[in-house]
Motif scaffolding. Structure first.
Motif, short mmCIF file in Angstrom:
data_model
loop_
_atom_site.label_atom_id
_atom_site.label_comp_id
_atom_site.label_asym_id
_atom_site.label_seq_id
_atom_site.Cartn_x
_atom_site.Cartn_y
_atom_site.Cartn_z
N ILE A 1 -4.85 76.16 -45.08
CA ILE A 1 -6.25 75.82 -44.92
C ILE A 1 -6.30 74.33 -44.62
O ILE A 1 -5.41 73.58 -45.03
N ARG A 2 -7.32 73.91 -43.89
CA ARG A 2 -7.30 72.52 -43.44
C ARG A 2 -8.66 71.84 -43.59
O ARG A 2 -9.69 72.48 -43.76
N VAL A 3 -8.60 70.53 -43.51
CA VAL A 3 -9.79 69.68 -43.37
C VAL A 3 -9.69 69.06 -41.99
O VAL A 3 -8.64 68.52 -41.61
N VAL A 4 -10.77 69.16 -41.23
CA VAL A 4 -10.80 68.58 -39.89
C VAL A 4 -11.83 67.45 -39.87
O VAL A 4 -12.83 67.51 -40.59
N ALA A 5 -11.58 66.44 -39.05
CA ALA A 5 -12.46 65.27 -39.08
C ALA A 5 -12.63 64.68 -37.69
O ALA A 5 -11.79 64.85 -36.80
N TYR A 6 -13.75 63.98 -37.54
CA TYR A 6 -14.06 63.28 -36.29
C TYR A 6 -14.74 61.96 -36.62
O TYR A 6 -15.71 61.92 -37.37
N GLU A 7 -14.21 60.89 -36.09
CA GLU A 7 -14.78 59.56 -36.27
C GLU A 7 -15.45 59.17 -34.95
O GLU A 7 -14.77 58.86 -33.96
N ALA A 8 -16.79 59.21 -34.93
CA ALA A 8 -17.52 59.10 -33.68
C ALA A 8 -17.33 57.75 -32.99
O ALA A 8 -17.20 57.69 -31.76
N ASP A 9 -17.30 56.66 -33.75
CA ASP A 9 -17.21 55.36 -33.10
C ASP A 9 -15.85 55.12 -32.45
O ASP A 9 -15.73 54.34 -31.50
N LYS A 10 -14.83 55.84 -32.90
CA LYS A 10 -13.50 55.73 -32.30
C LYS A 10 -13.17 56.92 -31.42
O LYS A 10 -12.11 56.95 -30.79
N LYS A 11 -14.06 57.95 -31.42
CA LYS A 11 -13.84 59.18 -30.68
C LYS A 11 -12.47 59.78 -31.02
O LYS A 11 -11.70 60.20 -30.16
N LYS A 12 -12.20 59.85 -32.31
CA LYS A 12 -10.89 60.25 -32.80
C LYS A 12 -11.01 61.49 -33.69
O LYS A 12 -11.87 61.56 -34.57
N PHE A 13 -10.13 62.47 -33.46
CA PHE A 13 -10.06 63.68 -34.28
C PHE A 13 -8.77 63.65 -35.10
O PHE A 13 -7.72 63.22 -34.60
N TRP A 14 -8.86 64.15 -36.34
CA TRP A 14 -7.65 64.29 -37.15
C TRP A 14 -7.85 65.42 -38.15
O TRP A 14 -8.96 65.90 -38.36
N GLN A 15 -6.73 65.85 -38.74
CA GLN A 15 -6.78 66.97 -39.68
C GLN A 15 -5.66 66.83 -40.70
O GLN A 15 -4.70 66.09 -40.50
N THR A 16 -5.81 67.55 -41.80
CA THR A 16 -4.75 67.67 -42.79
C THR A 16 -4.72 69.10 -43.28
O THR A 16 -5.77 69.75 -43.37
N LYS A 17 -3.52 69.61 -43.56
CA LYS A 17 -3.36 71.00 -43.97
C LYS A 17 -2.66 71.08 -45.31
O LYS A 17 -1.81 70.24 -45.64
N ASN A 18 -3.01 72.12 -46.07
CA ASN A 18 -2.30 72.45 -47.30
C ASN A 18 -2.15 73.95 -47.38
O ASN A 18 -2.96 74.69 -46.80
N PRO A 19 -1.14 74.44 -48.08
CA PRO A 19 -0.98 75.89 -48.21
C PRO A 19 -2.21 76.53 -48.84
O PRO A 19 -2.82 75.98 -49.76
N ARG A 20 -2.60 77.69 -48.33
CA ARG A 20 -3.75 78.41 -48.87
C ARG A 20 -3.37 79.03 -50.22
O ARG A 20 -2.32 79.65 -50.35
N ILE A 21 -4.24 78.87 -51.19
CA ILE A 21 -4.07 79.48 -52.51
C ILE A 21 -4.99 80.69 -52.57
O ILE A 21 -6.15 80.62 -52.15
N ASN A 22 -4.51 81.78 -53.10
CA ASN A 22 -5.26 83.03 -53.08
C ASN A 22 -6.37 83.06 -54.13
O ASN A 22 -6.47 83.98 -54.95
#
Length: 299
Positions: A205-226
């Protein structure tokens, strides 16, 4: 004689935390205060409502709207000449509270204060039981004024007034992020983080992000817990804000917050704790100030 704190200098960042207070179940203020305090922040709570418990999977709960009391508290804070390094809003008890939060930021936020809005509206494609369509509309207005917003995927769909569905395509998710960054008429450039975002590999599962002033996308992932627990969104947003005030970069703060939530969930799952109890913060709070490896990537 009027007492004022205007000229008192403090090395500790001061945060106005606008959340509800739930008596049982670790969520909202009972998460934000210990997390941010453990990170060296002074937390000044402005309760939006008092509930007997958090509401996930609990049908019998009491709910007391504190809109009137919020107005009075804010007046007293203004009289004290308080100032805040950050204004951090979460669960709102009514649509009328949006203007109170806006006034708080305008009158008591420092010039460079961070305005973070965690738009607590729902999860798993549904509104929380106390939230309404009117509040969703008001939350869009509040989110448009923020520097940073941290919706989960359900809340992202609600803010965009789009049907909830699991979206795995990165192109589509980037469209959502950009649209959220452009909410409102003022077009204030903001940073958007969507938590619990779908991932093509469903073991993560992940967190996705966007920084508008830099027009930059990034994400981080961790194993999904049931499993899932209430209050994890509050924990994520609190750690993220605390990390920013500790001068972490936004991608690093995001990865740090996601990792903390993952650890908290793993520990809680290992103790076979009831879902409604929330994550066992007490077991992992010391980890907040430990050196660790936090991973993020562009996408």
């Amino acid at each position: 004689m009027k007492q004022s704190v205007k000229n008192i200098n403090t090395p500790i960042p001061r945060i106005a935390a606008v959340h509800d207070l739930s008596g049982y179940g670790r969520a909202s203020l009972t998460v934000a205060i210990p997390v941010l305090s453990s990170m060296g922040m002074q937390v000044c709570p402005l309760p939006t409502a008092v509930l007997s418990s958090q509401t996930a999977s609990i049908d019998d709960f009491s709910f007391f709207d504190l809109t009137t009391q919020m107005t009075e508290i804010l007046e007293k804070w203004i009289n004290l000449d308080l100032f805040f390094d950050a204004v951090y809003s979460g669960f709102l008890g009514s649509a009328n509270q949006v203007k109170i939060v806006e006034t708080l930021m305008q009158k008591l936020g420092k010039k460079d204060a961070i305005f973070l809005v965690d738009p607590v509206l729902g999860d798993n494609g549904k509104l929380y039981p106390t939230q309404t369509d009117e509040l969703v509309k008001s939350m869009r207005e509040l989110a448009s004024m923020a520097d940073i917003i941290t919706p989960n995927f359900t809340e992202a769909c609600l803010l965009l007034d789009t049907p909830y569905e699991e979206i795995y395509d990165n192109k589509k998710i980037k469209e959502y992020l950009k649209a959220l960054a452009n909410l409102g008429e003022n077009k204030k450039k903001k940073t958007v983080l969507i938590t619990s975002a779908p991932c093509e590999d469903d073991t993560f599962i992940r967190v996705v992000a966007y920084e508008a002033d830099k027009k930059k996308f990034w994400q981080t992932k961790n194993p999904r817990i049931n499993t899932c627990y209430p209050g994890t969104g509050d924990a994520f947003a609190s750690v993220f804000l605390g990390a920013l005030l500790q001068n972490d970069s936004k991608p690093m703060a995001m990865a740090r917050a996601a990792r903390f939530v993952y650890k908290a969930m793993m520990v809680t799952y290992g103790y076979n704790t009831p879902y409604i109890d929330g994550v066992m913060l007490e077991k992992v709070l010391p980890d907040l100030n430990m050196q660790d490896l936090f991973l993020f990537e562009d996408f």
